[in-house]
Design an enzyme around this catalytic site. Sequence first.
Site, short mmCIF file in Angstrom:
data_model
loop_
_atom_site.label_atom_id
_atom_site.label_comp_id
_atom_site.label_asym_id
_atom_site.label_seq_id
_atom_site.Cartn_x
_atom_site.Cartn_y
_atom_site.Cartn_z
N ASP A 14 0.86 -1.19 0.00
CA ASP A 14 0.00 0.00 0.00
C ASP A 14 0.90 1.24 0.00
O ASP A 14 2.08 1.16 0.30
CB ASP A 14 -0.89 0.00 1.26
CG ASP A 14 -1.79 1.22 1.32
OD1 ASP A 14 -2.36 1.59 0.28
OD2 ASP A 14 -1.91 1.83 2.40
N SER A 15 0.28 2.38 -0.28
CA SER A 15 1.01 3.64 -0.24
C SER A 15 1.48 3.99 1.18
O SER A 15 2.38 4.79 1.36
CB SER A 15 0.12 4.76 -0.77
OG SER A 15 -1.08 4.78 -0.02
N GLY A 47 -2.72 9.08 -3.69
CA GLY A 47 -4.04 9.47 -4.23
C GLY A 47 -4.04 10.78 -4.99
O GLY A 47 -4.97 11.05 -5.75
N CYS A 77 -3.64 -1.00 -2.14
CA CYS A 77 -3.93 0.41 -2.38
C CYS A 77 -4.87 0.55 -3.58
O CYS A 77 -4.57 0.06 -4.67
CB CYS A 77 -2.60 1.12 -2.67
SG CYS A 77 -2.78 2.87 -3.01
N ASN A 78 -6.00 1.21 -3.36
CA ASN A 78 -6.96 1.40 -4.45
C ASN A 78 -6.36 2.22 -5.58
O ASN A 78 -6.58 1.94 -6.75
CB ASN A 78 -8.21 2.11 -3.93
CG ASN A 78 -9.11 1.19 -3.15
OD1 ASN A 78 -10.15 0.75 -3.64
ND2 ASN A 78 -8.73 0.86 -1.92
N THR A 79 -5.61 3.26 -5.21
CA THR A 79 -5.02 4.12 -6.24
C THR A 79 -4.05 3.32 -7.10
O THR A 79 -4.10 3.38 -8.33
CB THR A 79 -4.30 5.32 -5.57
OG1 THR A 79 -5.23 5.99 -4.72
CG2 THR A 79 -3.76 6.27 -6.59
N GLU A 156 -6.29 9.46 9.23
CA GLU A 156 -4.92 9.45 9.76
C GLU A 156 -4.85 10.22 11.08
O GLU A 156 -4.13 9.86 11.99
CB GLU A 156 -3.95 10.09 8.75
CG GLU A 156 -3.82 9.32 7.45
CD GLU A 156 -2.69 8.30 7.45
OE1 GLU A 156 -1.75 8.48 8.21
OE2 GLU A 156 -2.78 7.32 6.67
N CYS A 188 -11.18 3.03 -1.08
CA CYS A 188 -9.92 3.56 -0.54
C CYS A 188 -9.63 2.79 0.74
O CYS A 188 -10.55 2.46 1.50
CB CYS A 188 -10.08 5.05 -0.23
SG CYS A 188 -8.67 5.76 0.64
N THR A 189 -8.34 2.51 0.94
CA THR A 189 -7.94 1.72 2.11
C THR A 189 -8.43 2.30 3.44
O THR A 189 -8.64 1.57 4.40
CB THR A 189 -6.40 1.68 2.18
OG1 THR A 189 -5.90 3.01 1.98
CG2 THR A 189 -5.83 0.74 1.16
N HIS A 190 -8.60 3.64 3.48
CA HIS A 190 -8.92 4.28 4.75
C HIS A 190 -10.41 4.30 5.09
O HIS A 190 -10.78 4.48 6.24
CB HIS A 190 -8.43 5.73 4.75
CG HIS A 190 -6.94 5.85 4.84
ND1 HIS A 190 -6.08 5.32 3.91
CD2 HIS A 190 -6.15 6.45 5.78
CE1 HIS A 190 -4.84 5.59 4.25
NE2 HIS A 190 -4.84 6.27 5.38
N1 DGL Z 1 -3.99 3.83 -0.07
C1 DGL Z 1 -4.66 4.88 -0.82
C2 DGL Z 1 -5.85 4.30 -1.55
O1 DGL Z 1 -6.40 3.28 -1.19
C3 DGL Z 1 -5.10 6.01 0.11
C4 DGL Z 1 -3.95 6.85 0.64
C5 DGL Z 1 -3.17 7.54 -0.44
O2 DGL Z 1 -3.68 8.49 -1.08
O3 DGL Z 1 -2.07 7.12 -0.70
O4 DGL Z 1 -6.24 4.85 -2.56
#
Ligand code: DGL
Length: 277
Positions: A14-15, A47, A77-79, A156, A188-190
């Site tokens: 993930d990011s 993102g 990570c979705n992005t 966060e 999105c992961t969050h």
């Molecule tokens: N992990 C990113 C996502 O799922 C969210 C955090 C980021 O922008 O890096 O898109």
Amino acid sequence: MNDLNPEQAIGVFDSGLGGISVVRALIDLLPHEHLIYFGDTARVPYGSKSKDTVIRFSHQISSFMLEKQVKMIVVACNTASAVALERLQQNFDIPIVGVIDPGSKAAVKLSPNKRIGVIGTSSTIRSGAYRSAIQKLDSAIQVIDQPCPLLVPLVEENWPNDGVLKQVLQSYLKSFENNTPDALILGCTHYPYLKTAIQEVIGADVRLVDSGEETAAEVQRVLAELELLNSKNGDPGKHKFYVSDFPQKFEETAARFLGRPLENLFKVELEVLEAYK
Ligand code: DGL
């Protein structure tokens, strides 16, 4: 495909730390699997970055994972899934699973009125990846999508479920007001950490789809198909965590996301990471 065996770990990246939501889903579903997590905490967020940059970072991390001899890579990570998955699948010779297709499949099943909402980072929404994955499954489905860039920093910061959060959500979720979807993909992961608040604002009738949970089920399916599930003995899997930086409040955030303190934690220097192609 390389020689893979069930005892190798699953690599998850993930990011940053948000992808721990996917690790949790994997641990719940596949407690015997060894996991290697990489969080790019030095270069988060992805993102708001360009497609080329996210592809380059994802490539470096996948090469690092391969060196760790994982049997599969999960792009939590979705992005990164939205913009880099196809390229990774072309360039690496092991199974690579992203979060977009599993989340889309689950949402389509939950949409009798053929209306699905998607929320995610600006890059994920701009890529149109969820839209095309959904419409590939059923071209008659209307997809309403909305970038929600303020939500990652709020999670966060461990922002409470108060008036501020509610106002931010109301503003973002306005797009769905006169066009209520059957299901809303938390792209999105969050966002799984905001489930309660999102459900309150969007209303109880809309089903929330957690792409991370759906991805864990897809990982199980793919590993079973390839006869790579680690079911040899009943021992719990070992989990290792790698990050590219220890930013402020790292331990607190990581423990909050995982539900317990992180053990087996290592740092990978950025120049080491950048040397991977
Ligand atoms: N992990 C990113 C996502 O799922 C969210 C955090 C980021 O922008 O890096 O898109």
